[in-house]
Design a protein around this motif. Sequence first.
Motif, PDB file in Angstrom:
ATOM      1  N   PRO A 117      17.807  21.084   8.585  1.00  0.00           N
ATOM      2  CA  PRO A 117      17.968  22.339   9.345  1.00  0.00           C
ATOM      3  C   PRO A 117      19.424  22.762   9.417  1.00  0.00           C
ATOM      4  CG  PRO A 117      16.435  20.884  10.457  1.00  0.00           C
ATOM      5  CD  PRO A 117      17.022  20.097   9.333  1.00  0.00           C
ATOM      6  N   ALA A 118      19.663  24.046   9.244  1.00  0.00           N
ATOM      7  CA  ALA A 118      21.033  24.554   9.180  1.00  0.00           C
ATOM      8  C   ALA A 118      21.528  25.109  10.508  1.00  0.00           C
ATOM      9  CB  ALA A 118      21.138  25.640   8.109  1.00  0.00           C
ATOM     10  N   THR A 119      20.646  25.235  11.496  1.00  0.00           N
ATOM     11  CA  THR A 119      21.053  25.751  12.807  1.00  0.00           C
ATOM     12  C   THR A 119      20.560  24.801  13.894  1.00  0.00           C
ATOM     13  OG1 THR A 119      19.041  27.060  13.188  1.00  0.00           O
ATOM     14  CG2 THR A 119      20.846  28.109  11.951  1.00  0.00           C
ATOM     15  N   LEU A 120      21.208  24.869  15.050  1.00  0.00           N
ATOM     16  CA  LEU A 120      20.808  24.018  16.165  1.00  0.00           C
ATOM     17  C   LEU A 120      19.386  24.322  16.611  1.00  0.00           C
ATOM     18  CD1 LEU A 120      24.044  23.923  18.359  1.00  0.00           C
ATOM     19  CD2 LEU A 120      23.058  22.045  17.031  1.00  0.00           C
ATOM     20  N   GLY A 121      19.016  25.595  16.584  1.00  0.00           N
ATOM     21  CA  GLY A 121      17.661  25.962  16.983  1.00  0.00           C
ATOM     22  C   GLY A 121      16.616  25.357  16.064  1.00  0.00           C
ATOM     23  N   GLN A 122      16.853  25.446  14.744  1.00  0.00           N
ATOM     24  CA  GLN A 122      15.925  24.865  13.779  1.00  0.00           C
ATOM     25  C   GLN A 122      15.880  23.343  13.915  1.00  0.00           C
ATOM     26  OE1 GLN A 122      14.066  26.576  11.050  1.00  0.00           O
ATOM     27  NE2 GLN A 122      14.385  28.162  12.599  1.00  0.00           N
ATOM     28  N   LEU A 123      17.051  22.742  14.119  1.00  0.00           N
ATOM     29  CA  LEU A 123      17.106  21.291  14.279  1.00  0.00           C
ATOM     30  C   LEU A 123      16.318  20.855  15.508  1.00  0.00           C
ATOM     31  CD1 LEU A 123      18.321  18.534  13.449  1.00  0.00           C
ATOM     32  CD2 LEU A 123      20.278  19.073  14.924  1.00  0.00           C
ATOM     33  N   GLY A 183       0.800  -1.220   0.000  1.00  0.00           N
ATOM     34  CA  GLY A 183       0.000   0.000   0.000  1.00  0.00           C
ATOM     35  C   GLY A 183       0.826   1.258   0.000  1.00  0.00           C
ATOM     36  N   ALA A 184       2.085   1.166   0.442  1.00  0.00           N
ATOM     37  CA  ALA A 184       2.940   2.353   0.489  1.00  0.00           C
ATOM     38  C   ALA A 184       4.397   1.928   0.413  1.00  0.00           C
ATOM     39  CB  ALA A 184       2.683   3.141   1.774  1.00  0.00           C
ATOM     40  N   VAL A 185       5.236   2.847  -0.072  1.00  0.00           N
ATOM     41  CA  VAL A 185       6.659   2.581  -0.226  1.00  0.00           C
ATOM     42  C   VAL A 185       7.437   3.764   0.341  1.00  0.00           C
ATOM     43  CG1 VAL A 185       8.523   1.984  -1.812  1.00  0.00           C
ATOM     44  CG2 VAL A 185       6.171   1.321  -2.350  1.00  0.00           C
ATOM     45  N   SER A 186       8.371   3.474   1.224  1.00  0.00           N
ATOM     46  CA  SER A 186       9.237   4.512   1.784  1.00  0.00           C
ATOM     47  C   SER A 186      10.451   4.684   0.909  1.00  0.00           C
ATOM     48  CB  SER A 186       9.684   4.124   3.196  1.00  0.00           C
ATOM     49  OG  SER A 186      10.744   4.955   3.639  1.00  0.00           O
ATOM     50  N   GLY A 187      10.760   5.931   0.569  1.00  0.00           N
ATOM     51  CA  GLY A 187      11.977   6.214  -0.164  1.00  0.00           C
ATOM     52  C   GLY A 187      13.146   6.419   0.780  1.00  0.00           C
ATOM     53  N   ASN A 188      14.281   6.791   0.209  1.00  0.00           N
ATOM     54  CA  ASN A 188      15.523   6.968   0.956  1.00  0.00           C
ATOM     55  C   ASN A 188      15.853   8.463   0.994  1.00  0.00           C
ATOM     56  OD1 ASN A 188      18.035   6.861   2.079  1.00  0.00           O
ATOM     57  ND2 ASN A 188      18.974   5.584   0.504  1.00  0.00           N
ATOM     58  N   ALA A 189      15.496   9.126   2.067  1.00  0.00           N
ATOM     59  CA  ALA A 189      15.756  10.559   2.202  1.00  0.00           C
ATOM     60  C   ALA A 189      17.203  10.782   2.613  1.00  0.00           C
ATOM     61  CB  ALA A 189      14.816  11.170   3.238  1.00  0.00           C
ATOM     62  N   LYS A 190      17.863  11.698   1.911  1.00  0.00           N
ATOM     63  CA  LYS A 190      19.266  11.973   2.173  1.00  0.00           C
ATOM     64  C   LYS A 190      19.457  13.474   2.364  1.00  0.00           C
ATOM     65  CE  LYS A 190      22.262   9.419   0.010  1.00  0.00           C
ATOM     66  NZ  LYS A 190      22.502   8.455   1.106  1.00  0.00           N
ATOM     67  N   VAL A 191      20.455  13.820   3.153  1.00  0.00           N
ATOM     68  CA  VAL A 191      20.732  15.224   3.443  1.00  0.00           C
ATOM     69  C   VAL A 191      21.478  15.838   2.264  1.00  0.00           C
ATOM     70  CG1 VAL A 191      21.979  16.824   4.950  1.00  0.00           C
ATOM     71  CG2 VAL A 191      20.751  14.873   5.920  1.00  0.00           C
ATOM     72  N   GLY A 192      20.917  16.924   1.720  1.00  0.00           N
ATOM     73  CA  GLY A 192      21.548  17.586   0.590  1.00  0.00           C
ATOM     74  C   GLY A 192      22.549  18.646   1.006  1.00  0.00           C
ATOM     75  N   ASN A 193      22.256  19.368   2.065  1.00  0.00           N
ATOM     76  CA  ASN A 193      23.163  20.430   2.536  1.00  0.00           C
ATOM     77  C   ASN A 193      24.060  19.888   3.639  1.00  0.00           C
ATOM     78  OD1 ASN A 193      20.762  20.166   4.054  1.00  0.00           O
ATOM     79  ND2 ASN A 193      21.051  22.174   4.989  1.00  0.00           N
ATOM     80  N   ARG A 194      25.048  19.111   3.239  1.00  0.00           N
ATOM     81  CA  ARG A 194      25.881  18.406   4.213  1.00  0.00           C
ATOM     82  C   ARG A 194      27.289  18.980   4.332  1.00  0.00           C
ATOM     83  NH1 ARG A 194      26.637  12.594   1.208  1.00  0.00           N
ATOM     84  NH2 ARG A 194      24.372  12.649   1.246  1.00  0.00           N
ATOM     85  N   ARG A 195      27.501  20.201   3.851  1.00  0.00           N
ATOM     86  CA  ARG A 195      28.852  20.753   3.891  1.00  0.00           C
ATOM     87  C   ARG A 195      29.242  21.233   5.288  1.00  0.00           C
ATOM     88  NH1 ARG A 195      29.272  24.282  -1.768  1.00  0.00           N
ATOM     89  NH2 ARG A 195      28.918  22.500  -3.175  1.00  0.00           N
ATOM     90  N   SER A 196      28.286  21.658   6.069  1.00  0.00           N
ATOM     91  CA  SER A 196      28.586  22.129   7.420  1.00  0.00           C
ATOM     92  C   SER A 196      28.730  20.944   8.371  1.00  0.00           C
ATOM     93  CB  SER A 196      27.478  23.050   7.925  1.00  0.00           C
ATOM     94  OG  SER A 196      26.275  22.320   8.096  1.00  0.00           O
ATOM     95  N   LEU A 197      29.282  21.224   9.535  1.00  0.00           N
ATOM     96  CA  LEU A 197      29.431  20.174  10.543  1.00  0.00           C
ATOM     97  C   LEU A 197      28.071  19.632  10.953  1.00  0.00           C
ATOM     98  CD1 LEU A 197      31.233  18.557  12.485  1.00  0.00           C
ATOM     99  CD2 LEU A 197      31.062  20.469  14.109  1.00  0.00           C
ATOM    100  N   LEU A 198      27.102  20.533  11.173  1.00  0.00           N
ATOM    101  CA  LEU A 198      25.761  20.092  11.555  1.00  0.00           C
ATOM    102  C   LEU A 198      25.129  19.272  10.443  1.00  0.00           C
ATOM    103  CD1 LEU A 198      23.618  20.235  13.757  1.00  0.00           C
ATOM    104  CD2 LEU A 198      22.726  22.312  12.682  1.00  0.00           C
TER     105      LEU A 198
END
Length: 708
Positions: free
Chosen positions: A552-558, A456-471
């Motif tokens: 999320p790019a900041t700790l607060g957003q995360l 009934g449903a299929v989960s895809g593979n979500a990957k982080v695109g903005n991975r240049r920063s340490l966070l």
Amino acid sequence: MATSRHRHRRPDPAPRAHWFLLISVLAAVVGLLALHAVVLGGFHSDETAPQSTTASVPDSVRTGGSLIDARNGAPVVRRPTDKTLALTFDDGPDPTWTPAILAVLDRYHVKATFFVTGAHAAEYPGLVRDIAAHGHDIGNHTATHVDLRTVGDLRTQLELRFTDLAVAGAAGVSPALVRPPYSATPASVDDPAWRSIQRIGAAGKFAVLSDTDSEDWQRPGAAAVVANSTPKDDRGTVLLMHDAGGDRSQTVAALDRLIPALQAQGWRLGTVSDAVGLASAGAPAGLGQIAAGWLLIGAVQASNVVADLLVALLIVASVLAALRTVVMLITTTVHVRRRRRTKLRPVTAPATVIIPAYNERAGIEATIRSVLASDHRVTVIVVDDGSTDGTAELVEKYVSRRVRLTRQANAGKAAALNTGIAAARTELVVLVDGDTVLEPGTVRTLVQHFADPGVGAVSGNAKVGNRRSLLGQWQHIEYVIGFNLDRRLYDVLECMPTVPGAIGAFRRSAVMRLGGIPVDTLAEDTDLTMAMERDGWRVVYEQEARAWTEAPATLGQLWKQRYRWCYGTLQAVWKHRRAVLERGAAGRLGRRGLPYLLLFQVLLPVLAPLVDAAALFGILTSDWLTVGGYWLIFLALQAIPAVIAFRLDGERVRSLLLLPLQQFVYRQLMYLVVVQSVVTALAGAPLPWHKLHRTGLTIDTANPSGRS
């Protein structure tokens, strides 16, 4: 997970009850552990301290008796009368040896003075009461057995005060006698020792040294202890023995021989106060002092319980981590082999990609372009959920036969998805976030699983695109592990709890039969997935269906994002709790998926900060090698799956060089998010809605990973 819903209304006030409860619990745990570490952390048996200069020590002290009264400036010394021996026992009470020594003393009708430490008195208040009930004197041996020669006025007063309170709470008396730890004979008093004796006098107490050392702390054998304890002449003496601090079986045996031998020689044995002619070894404690003593004893007892509990939790958490690793390895192996054997007939039916958008101007164009570049027949429906940043106007230029735009007043993400699903004209729908970029083959690989009519449903593979920063790198590690191991496990056990909002495919008719996307939880993707499984549908995972999302790019957003995810997941688990009692796919979710989720994604993270605290305090206060070993095992068992996940996903393993730092920083943050979510749920506090700030992804849709 899905992005948050958004409503144009006054935001709910930030919850405060959960913060009060969380901070209170953490403060109580830290305070009790600190008390345990300071009071009960380390203990060393009495040994003679090295001697320093003696320039300031009065001659009367070095040549006088073992009881020194320095309360009024000029010292007054006393010694036991001839043929009188004062029996003293240091370092107790001890649950094994103190009762044994009391039994010997009772047998010979002899009284003694027990110099107790405040730590042990608070640990074993019943033994302190027994000592007093048997008619023995109780003296002060400091709280933590600290060498008073090496500390100042404040520490001395705290050490003595702590012990006084513990004894007052346990036995209702306030000791007047103090035996300084590591002290010896009056002749050994040096300048630092004399200063400590003066501080004892300033506290209104008598310092008691010893004339004869049994040296039982060296455990030389019962015969040697007897020999060391036997006076060499008829002068009165204060005998130093121990009822704690190690194995005191030799002391007990020696005492059983020494007492009758001395009595036969005409020696009078008794307490220090009796031996030197002191009126009293203490005074009745006041009600205030007794009450404060009870509180202190209660705190120490609680600190013992917490410390023991945390050590147990450290072991339990290590076992859980090991169990999770083993289960993951097994299910991952099964999933990989099953995938190689599975052959599905091609699915060519078109799919509709639905993109809910609220203020997604920064990334919506990249999302639409990546969907249109799919190598499967797709149409796109963008549902603008009352954006105020010009998102709809930006989408309008893409409107065509393949791209449709629907506008609605702000009603939330779930409502926007329901609008898109209602407008779709295909049976297969793919739900994509407005900040997500798809690879060309993502839609095609997703829909192939619908060749199985039970899916009934299929989960895809979500990957982080903005991975240049340490966070971003830390989130990248987390995503790879979560999608490549956890979802493989759920797939094999047929109990997938979540098809992520970033990328997932559904049968439209199945969703419509359930009434559409749920709107009563903060994790509508988890809620919908669980509802589909309870309706009898299988939910599977497709590793190759990659979608690149903006993390999320900041700790607060995360923090805001993960807080909402975890809280929403708890809501969904509670909503679908009856699945535990159901059969079929619902039963697999209820009896496999929900327990695993609660055990490893809620309970283990909740325990983890306490585990780290237990490890830290354990290393500082007890068997650091054993505790440190458990801690390292716990960390290693979380790191091993990371390497496996990266290899399976074709990711550069060098990213895992940041894993140690992630374990000590990012992991703690995520654990606190779970703790806060659980406390919020327990406190019943409302959770406000949050819109995460987006900057947009710049990814080559033909080669998003950048891999050659």
